[in-house]
Design an enzyme around this catalytic site. Structure first.
Site, PDB file in Angstrom:
ATOM      1  N   GLN A  75     -23.889   3.139  -3.714  1.00 21.43           N
ATOM      2  CA  GLN A  75     -24.143   4.359  -4.485  1.00 21.43           C
ATOM      3  C   GLN A  75     -23.149   4.485  -5.643  1.00 21.43           C
ATOM      4  O   GLN A  75     -23.526   4.775  -6.778  1.00 21.43           O
ATOM      5  CB  GLN A  75     -24.057   5.580  -3.577  1.00 21.43           C
ATOM      6  CG  GLN A  75     -24.081   6.863  -4.374  1.00 21.43           C
ATOM      7  CD  GLN A  75     -24.230   8.078  -3.504  1.00 21.43           C
ATOM      8  OE1 GLN A  75     -25.279   8.308  -2.906  1.00 21.43           O
ATOM      9  NE2 GLN A  75     -23.174   8.864  -3.415  1.00 21.43           N
ATOM     10  N   ALA A 119     -24.165  -5.110 -11.257  1.00 20.94           N
ATOM     11  CA  ALA A 119     -25.576  -5.511 -11.256  1.00 20.94           C
ATOM     12  C   ALA A 119     -25.980  -6.058  -9.888  1.00 20.94           C
ATOM     13  O   ALA A 119     -27.056  -5.742  -9.376  1.00 20.94           O
ATOM     14  CB  ALA A 119     -25.824  -6.552 -12.350  1.00 20.94           C
ATOM     15  N   CYS A 175     -19.839   0.918  -1.610  1.00 20.13           N
ATOM     16  CA  CYS A 175     -20.118   0.334  -2.926  1.00 20.13           C
ATOM     17  C   CYS A 175     -21.442   0.726  -3.569  1.00 20.13           C
ATOM     18  O   CYS A 175     -21.476   1.044  -4.759  1.00 20.13           O
ATOM     19  CB  CYS A 175     -20.074  -1.187  -2.824  1.00 20.13           C
ATOM     20  SG  CYS A 175     -18.395  -1.795  -2.693  1.00 20.13           S
ATOM     21  N   ASP A 229       0.860  -1.188   0.000  1.00 18.63           N
ATOM     22  CA  ASP A 229       0.000   0.000   0.000  1.00 18.63           C
ATOM     23  C   ASP A 229       0.894   1.236   0.000  1.00 18.63           C
ATOM     24  O   ASP A 229       1.983   1.216   0.580  1.00 18.63           O
ATOM     25  CB  ASP A 229      -0.898  -0.009   1.253  1.00 18.63           C
ATOM     26  CG  ASP A 229      -2.127   0.872   1.106  1.00 18.63           C
ATOM     27  OD1 ASP A 229      -3.242   0.330   1.078  1.00 18.63           O
ATOM     28  OD2 ASP A 229      -1.965   2.107   1.009  1.00 18.63           O
TER      29      ASP A 229
END
Ligand code: UDX
Ligand code: UDX
Length: 481
Positions: free
Chosen positions: A274, A218, A272, A33
């Protein structure tokens, strides 16, 4: 020994890699990271994220076959399989602002991979990204490859926070999307072999790249849609005297509908839902599908409506003014069992009440004061950038907000209580004691169906609970207005 590297030690990268290392002792997993602070935390006794069961998994394999490092390039160069799980914020300016995904971090990760690679690599998309991102990334990699072969796979993550370890231990499905070429198929098999150590074969589904990318968007759009559908019904329940929980129970008994994700609430949050729906909306628009885009946009719209409806209910119940009144906010995380506050409904509700001059006293068992203040100071969509790249927050400006250590302290002397997160401890509070210490009339606005409405009314509270028949007191007030 297979060598895996994951770029991005966040909520997704951290737990997912820990589980791979845990289940595959002969695979070496390094999580890297750009934030040294985050890496240091992963290497300490206080992991940077709270997730039930995560500590045990990390402790079982850290420094054996699971490593956390800031030396991004060396580990990327060394790995055969590279997962990319970096932030994909919503763009705030330029083309597609407010909808499209900003792929800055993804693109720079891809360029770095191309720069440092000296051997063939499988690059796995873990971040949720717009459909066809893999193709763009593939272009960046191959145009900068210097003869090295890159295979790109999409392996979307379906874990939910709070149950991440459970979800990773026995996933309902693992999706792997890849190219339908011999090289693509070989890469799919290589990644499949890793998951196959603990996931039954029939749960590992392989497909083409775009199907895998779209399946993730989806799935989240469908889940969010169920919540928005119930939230839409909750407004009608309050207006008619029906009870949304009875309605949800009844419709959930239909096995075609099923009972999960039918809880009306103050609004869905998390990193996630929105973002993914807005992504979907933007892709539809780009493909000339305005009707489809509008259809999905409504899911987000109802969520915004639900949050502002809640604020309006609080203000209108308290005689149309909360100015100078103390209001306790119980819970700030976007759901229970996580310290994550990304897109939590609490932010919009708190900002709405602060806008009406309320004095807020906020308590959450897992969220720090610093985080709360930073969240309340951020602009829309700014949250999804690596924290150390964010401007430091003007936290001192929020004089109307205090953050306290427990629910009783938050409620002392308050006119009302807003429950924003369904933490178990809020179910068993001594509400009589709380009532005694509050201004009267004492209000409870339950955004999560946590409290026993009847019991609280018996104590003397005026109770509003989303989608439930209105408190007679509130009904009279509304009728008078
Ligand atoms: C991330 C994405 O935000 C999300 O869009 C996607 O669906 C899944 O992956 P999460 O793990 O929850 O989700 O995000 P976060 O906790 O913010 O972690 C991302 C990490 O990537 C951060 O620690 C950040 O420092 C790191 N990062 C970011 C890099 O290492 N390099 C970069 O260039 C950018
Ligand atoms: C979600 C998806 O579940 C996961 O598969 C995907 O990979 C990432 O996004 P997460 O954001 O961790 O996971 O949380 P989730 O449990 O889905 O909850 C999202 C939001 O919806 C929360 O704010 C939650 O409180 C709310 N919610 C959920 C409701 O309001 N009602 C419900 O019935 C369920």
């Amino acid at each position: 020994m297979v060598k895996i590297c994951c770029i991005g030690a966040g909520y997704v990268g951290g737990p997912t890699m820990a589980m791979i290392a845990y289940k595959c002792p002969d695979v070496k997993v390094v999580v890297v990271d750009i934030s040294t602070a985050r890496i240091n935390a992963w290497n300490s006794d206080h992991l940077p994220i709270f997730e039930p069961g995560l500590d045990e998994v990390v402790k079982a394999c850290r420094d054996k076959n699971l490593f956390f490092s800031s030396d991004v390039e060396a580990h990327v160069a060394d790995a055969e399989i590279i997962f990319v799980s970096v932030n994909t914020p919503t763009k705030t300016r330029g083309l597609g602002a407010g909808k499209a995904a900003d792929l800055t971090y993804w693109e720079s990760a891809a360029r770095m991979i191309a720069d440092v690679s000296k051997s063939d690599k499988i690059v796995v998309e873990k971040s949720t990204v717009p459909v066809k991102t893999a193709e763009a990334i593939e272009r960046i990699l191959t145009h900068n490859s210097g003869g090295i072969n890159f295979q790109i796979l999409s392996n979307p993550e379906f874990l939910a926070e709070g149950t991440a370890i459970e979800d990773l231990t026995s996933p309902e499905r693992v999706l792997i999307g890849g190219r339908e070429t011999p090289g693509g198929k070989k890469a799919i098999e290589a990644l499949k072999a890793v998951y196959a150590r603990w996931v039954p074969d029939d749960r590992i589904i392989t497909m083409n790249l775009w199907s895998a990318e779209l399946s993730k968007l989806a799935a989240n759009a469908f889940l969010a849609q169920r919540i928005s559908s119930m939230n839409a019904i909750s407004a009608l329940c309050e207006a008619t005297g029906a009870n949304v929980y009875e309605v949800a129970y009844a419709i959930g008994k239909d096995s075609r509908i099923g009972h999960r994700f039918l809880n009306a609430s103050v609004g869905f949050g998390g990193s996630c839902f929105q973002k993914d729906i807005l992504n979907l909306v933007y892709i539809c628009e780009c493909n000339g599908l305005a009707e489809v885009a509008n259809y999905w946009r409504q899911v987000v719209h109802i969520n915004e409506y639900q949050k502002s409806r809640f604020v309006n209910r609080v203000v209108s119940s308290m005689f149309n003014t909360v100015s100078g009144k103390k209001i306790a906010i119980l819970g700030f995380a976007f759901k229970k069992d996580t310290g994550d506050t990304r897109e939590t409904a609490a932010i919009d509700v708190c900002n709405g009440l602060v806008g009406d001059q309320a004095l807020l006293s906020i308590y959450d068992p897992r969220v720090t004061e610093d985080q709360i203040r930073r969240d309340l100071a951020l602009n829309k969509f700014d949250w999804d950038h690596p924290q150390h790249l964010m401007p430091s927050s003007p936290s001192a400006t929020l004089k109307q907000v205090s953050v306290v250590m427990d629910a009783y302290q938050a409620a002392k002397g308050a006119h009302g209580i807003c429950i924003m997160t369904e933490w178990d401890e809020f179910k068993t509070l001594d509400y009589q004691k709380i009532f005694n210490g509050m201004e009267k009339p004492a209000f409870v606005f339950d955004g999560r169906n946590v409290v026993n409405v009847e019991e609280l009314r018996k104590i003397g509270f005026v109770v509003f609970s989303i989608g439930k028949p209105l408190d007679p007191w509130l009904k009279d007030l509304m009728a008078a207005a």
